[in-house]
Design a protein around this motif. Structure first.
Motif, short mmCIF file in Angstrom:
data_model
loop_
_atom_site.label_atom_id
_atom_site.label_comp_id
_atom_site.label_asym_id
_atom_site.label_seq_id
_atom_site.Cartn_x
_atom_site.Cartn_y
_atom_site.Cartn_z
N UNK A 4 0.82 -1.21 0.00
CA UNK A 4 0.00 0.00 0.00
C UNK A 4 0.86 1.27 0.00
N UNK A 5 2.09 1.17 0.45
CA UNK A 5 2.97 2.33 0.57
C UNK A 5 3.71 2.61 -0.74
N UNK A 6 3.89 1.59 -1.58
CA UNK A 6 4.71 1.74 -2.78
C UNK A 6 4.29 2.90 -3.69
N UNK A 7 3.01 3.06 -4.03
CA UNK A 7 2.66 4.19 -4.92
C UNK A 7 2.97 5.55 -4.32
N UNK A 8 2.73 5.72 -3.03
CA UNK A 8 3.03 6.99 -2.38
C UNK A 8 4.51 7.27 -2.33
N UNK A 9 5.30 6.25 -2.04
CA UNK A 9 6.76 6.41 -2.03
C UNK A 9 7.28 6.74 -3.42
N UNK A 10 6.72 6.07 -4.41
CA UNK A 10 7.15 6.32 -5.79
C UNK A 10 6.84 7.77 -6.18
N UNK A 11 5.65 8.23 -5.88
CA UNK A 11 5.27 9.60 -6.21
C UNK A 11 6.14 10.61 -5.47
N UNK A 12 6.37 10.39 -4.19
CA UNK A 12 7.19 11.34 -3.44
C UNK A 12 8.63 11.34 -3.93
N UNK A 13 9.16 10.18 -4.29
CA UNK A 13 10.52 10.10 -4.83
C UNK A 13 10.60 10.87 -6.15
N UNK A 14 9.63 10.69 -7.02
CA UNK A 14 9.62 11.39 -8.30
C UNK A 14 9.48 12.90 -8.10
N UNK A 15 8.63 13.31 -7.17
CA UNK A 15 8.47 14.74 -6.90
C UNK A 15 9.75 15.34 -6.33
N UNK A 16 10.44 14.63 -5.45
CA UNK A 16 11.69 15.13 -4.89
C UNK A 16 12.79 15.22 -5.95
N UNK A 17 12.84 14.26 -6.85
CA UNK A 17 13.81 14.32 -7.94
C UNK A 17 13.49 15.50 -8.85
N UNK A 18 12.22 15.71 -9.15
CA UNK A 18 11.80 16.83 -9.98
C UNK A 18 12.15 18.15 -9.31
N UNK A 19 11.85 18.27 -8.03
CA UNK A 19 12.15 19.51 -7.29
C UNK A 19 13.65 19.77 -7.25
N UNK A 20 14.42 18.74 -6.96
CA UNK A 20 15.88 18.88 -6.91
C UNK A 20 16.44 19.29 -8.28
N UNK A 21 15.90 18.71 -9.33
CA UNK A 21 16.34 19.07 -10.68
C UNK A 21 16.03 20.52 -11.00
#
Length: 130
Positions: A4-21
């Motif tokens: 149940x946590x995987x989609x939320x973790x994936x989204x937050x990881x992608x958002x953090x990579x996008x923000x950092x970029x």
């Protein structure tokens, strides 16, 4: 890891990579346009936007499921509290120890804060993806 946590973790990881970029691209652009001192201010502002979000994501997606609902809520609120305190602390440390140029500092901070919204609007992410 709970499924149940995987989609939320994936989204937050992608958002953090996008923000950092975005922070890195804006910092380089400011460096090329205005110089090193403005770029340092931009990087500091961007880090204040990204680092607390990273810490929050660590806490927010630790638990999932109906059997862990109390843990989910406690972890979420603890993450939110830590995020607020960390943001205030990073602002205070930046203003105390760095020579800040306000325009690049706050513009990159705001960019980092709104980037998760931008990412979600621009991406085709759905929670049904695996």
């Amino acid at each position: 890891m709970n499924q149940l946590v995987k989609p939320g973790r994936k989204l937050s990881r992608q958002q953090l990579i996008f923000a950092s970029s975005l922070v890195l691209v804006s910092t380089v652009t400011i460096f090329l346009s205005w110089g090193l001192s403005h770029a340092q201010s931009a990087l500091a502002g961007g880090c204040i936007g990204v680092i607390p979000n990273f810490v929050f994501a660590l806490y927010a997606f630790r638990f999932a499921g109906a059997s862990a609902s109390k843990q989910v809520m406690d972890s979420f609120f603890k993450g939110a509290k830590i995020k607020m305190v960390l943001t205030a602390l990073l602002f205070a440390l930046s203003f105390k120890f760095l020579s800040i140029s306000l325009v690049p500092f706050f513009s990159t901070y705001i960019l980092a804060v709104v980037s998760p919204i931008l990412y979600t609007a621009l991406s085709k992410f759905t929670f049904n993806q695996q």
